[in-house]
Scaffold this motif. Structure first.
Motif, short mmCIF file in Angstrom:
data_model
loop_
_atom_site.label_atom_id
_atom_site.label_comp_id
_atom_site.label_asym_id
_atom_site.label_seq_id
_atom_site.Cartn_x
_atom_site.Cartn_y
_atom_site.Cartn_z
N TYR A 18 -7.73 7.34 0.47
CA TYR A 18 -7.00 6.24 -0.17
C TYR A 18 -7.60 4.89 0.23
N LEU A 19 -7.88 4.72 1.53
CA LEU A 19 -8.44 3.45 2.01
C LEU A 19 -9.86 3.23 1.50
N ARG A 34 -10.52 3.40 14.58
CA ARG A 34 -9.67 4.55 14.91
C ARG A 34 -9.89 4.97 16.35
N MET A 35 -11.14 5.05 16.77
CA MET A 35 -11.44 5.48 18.14
C MET A 35 -11.05 4.43 19.16
N LEU A 207 0.53 -4.02 2.56
CA LEU A 207 1.46 -3.12 3.26
C LEU A 207 1.02 -1.67 3.19
N GLU A 208 0.59 -1.25 2.00
CA GLU A 208 0.16 0.15 1.84
C GLU A 208 -1.06 0.47 2.70
N ALA A 209 -2.03 -0.45 2.72
CA ALA A 209 -3.22 -0.24 3.55
C ALA A 209 -2.84 -0.20 5.03
N GLY A 210 -1.94 -1.09 5.44
CA GLY A 210 -1.51 -1.11 6.83
C GLY A 210 -0.81 0.16 7.25
N PHE A 213 -3.43 2.97 7.49
CA PHE A 213 -4.22 2.75 8.70
C PHE A 213 -3.42 3.14 9.95
N ALA A 214 -2.14 2.74 10.00
CA ALA A 214 -1.29 3.06 11.15
C ALA A 214 -1.10 4.57 11.29
#
Length: 300
Positions: A18-19, A34-35, A207-210, A213-214
């Motif tokens: 999605y991202l 991410r790491m 918001l959706e990307a955040g 990602f979270a």
């Protein structure tokens, strides 16, 4: 724990797709963050544990070398190859291709213990080959339904998964999963930073990307990697990797429902054959005396 980590990973792969497709993020940039973030969280968690061994590993040079190998050839490799394969195809296909890895794990231990594969393992190899053929060609000998690059990175992802599963077993006899996972991710993120420039923001952030990602950081990284390595200490690398075979189903199901990707009859049939290899391998290893040699029991 092994099954839970697989579900978290599967959904994480769909979030990554999605991202990449809708928010314009680069796979390397996402892997690096991410790491870094997940590694820092796990190191802090390790420090808070009773009888923490967070910094004890740095007192043994040989263990430091093993940790660095795990970080670069395991942690970085398994994440980048998988995410890059997703960017070239989709989360479902990339995840199924990665799950040729457990077959490589079983093959490694067969060589290590100097034993010929049994009938179920030969059958698993045949099923894995047929399943992969159906997945990437839809039964045609003339064309690929995914790019050669996606196929190449998918196989690299499977190889990286096998290494990631096998290599840290020795470290996990001595140190906690949070210590090994945390340092592995944090060091990998630091080493990967010069190649990905994480300080440069990318893509569309809303918001959706955040939220996606979270999820990748908390569920698809912190909890998933911790649960998996913890399961390795209890049931062994082979069994843990086999139980994680539910990940392709999670990735495919969420990708079809959420992102609307097309996963046709040949794709599902190929996925079924590859997952059937995991069932056969699980049944063939269950109850073996050699399984106890592969398991790493908790010191407590």
């Amino acid at each position: 724990m092994a099954i839970g980590s697989a579900v978290f990973w599967g959904i994480s792969g769909t979030c990554a797709q999605y991202l990449f497709e809708q928010k314009g993020l680069d796979p390397g940039w996402l892997v690096c963050w991410r790491m870094l973030l997940a590694g820092l969280i796990l190191v802090l968690f390790s420090m808070s544990e009773k009888n923490s061994d967070t910094f004890r590993i740095w007192k043994k040079p040989l263990d430091v070398v093993k940790l660095l190998l795990f970080s670069i050839l395991g942690m970085v490799a398994v994440q980048f190859t998988y995410f890059y394969s997703i960017s070239l195809s989709n989360a479902a296909t990339a995840t199924v291709l990665q799950y040729i890895g457990p077959l490589l794990v079983v093959g490694f231990y067969a060589i290590k213990h100097r034993r010929w594969p049994i009938l179920a393992e030969y059958a698993s190899l045949a099923l894995a080959l047929v399943g992969t053929f159906l997945l990437v060609t839809h039964g045609s000998f003339d064309t690929l339904v995914i790019s050669e690059a996606a196929l190449f990175w998918g196989f690299l992802s499977a190889l990286a998964l096998a290494f990631y599963t096998i290599q840290p077993v020795g470290l996990l006899r001595t140190y906690s999963p949070s210590t090994i996972t945390g340092w592995g991710m944090l060091l990998g993120g630091i080493a990967f930073s010069p190649f990905t420039a994480p300080w440069e923001m990318q893509g569309i952030w809303d918001l959706e990307a955040g939220l996606a990602f979270a999820y990748i950081i908390l569920f698809g990284s912190v909890l998933a990697f911790y649960f998996f390595l913890k399961s390795v200490t209890i049931i062994g690398a082979t069994t843990a990797s086999l139980l994680c075979s539910v990940e392709p189903l999670a990735a495919a199901g969420v990708a079809v429902v959420w992102l609307g990707i097309y996963f046709g009859p040949m794709d599902w049939l190929g996925t079924f054959f590859i997952l059937l290899t995991i069932v056969l391998l699980t049944l063939s290893t269950k109850g073996k005396d050699s399984q106890s040699e592969l398991s790493v029991k908790e010191s407590s």
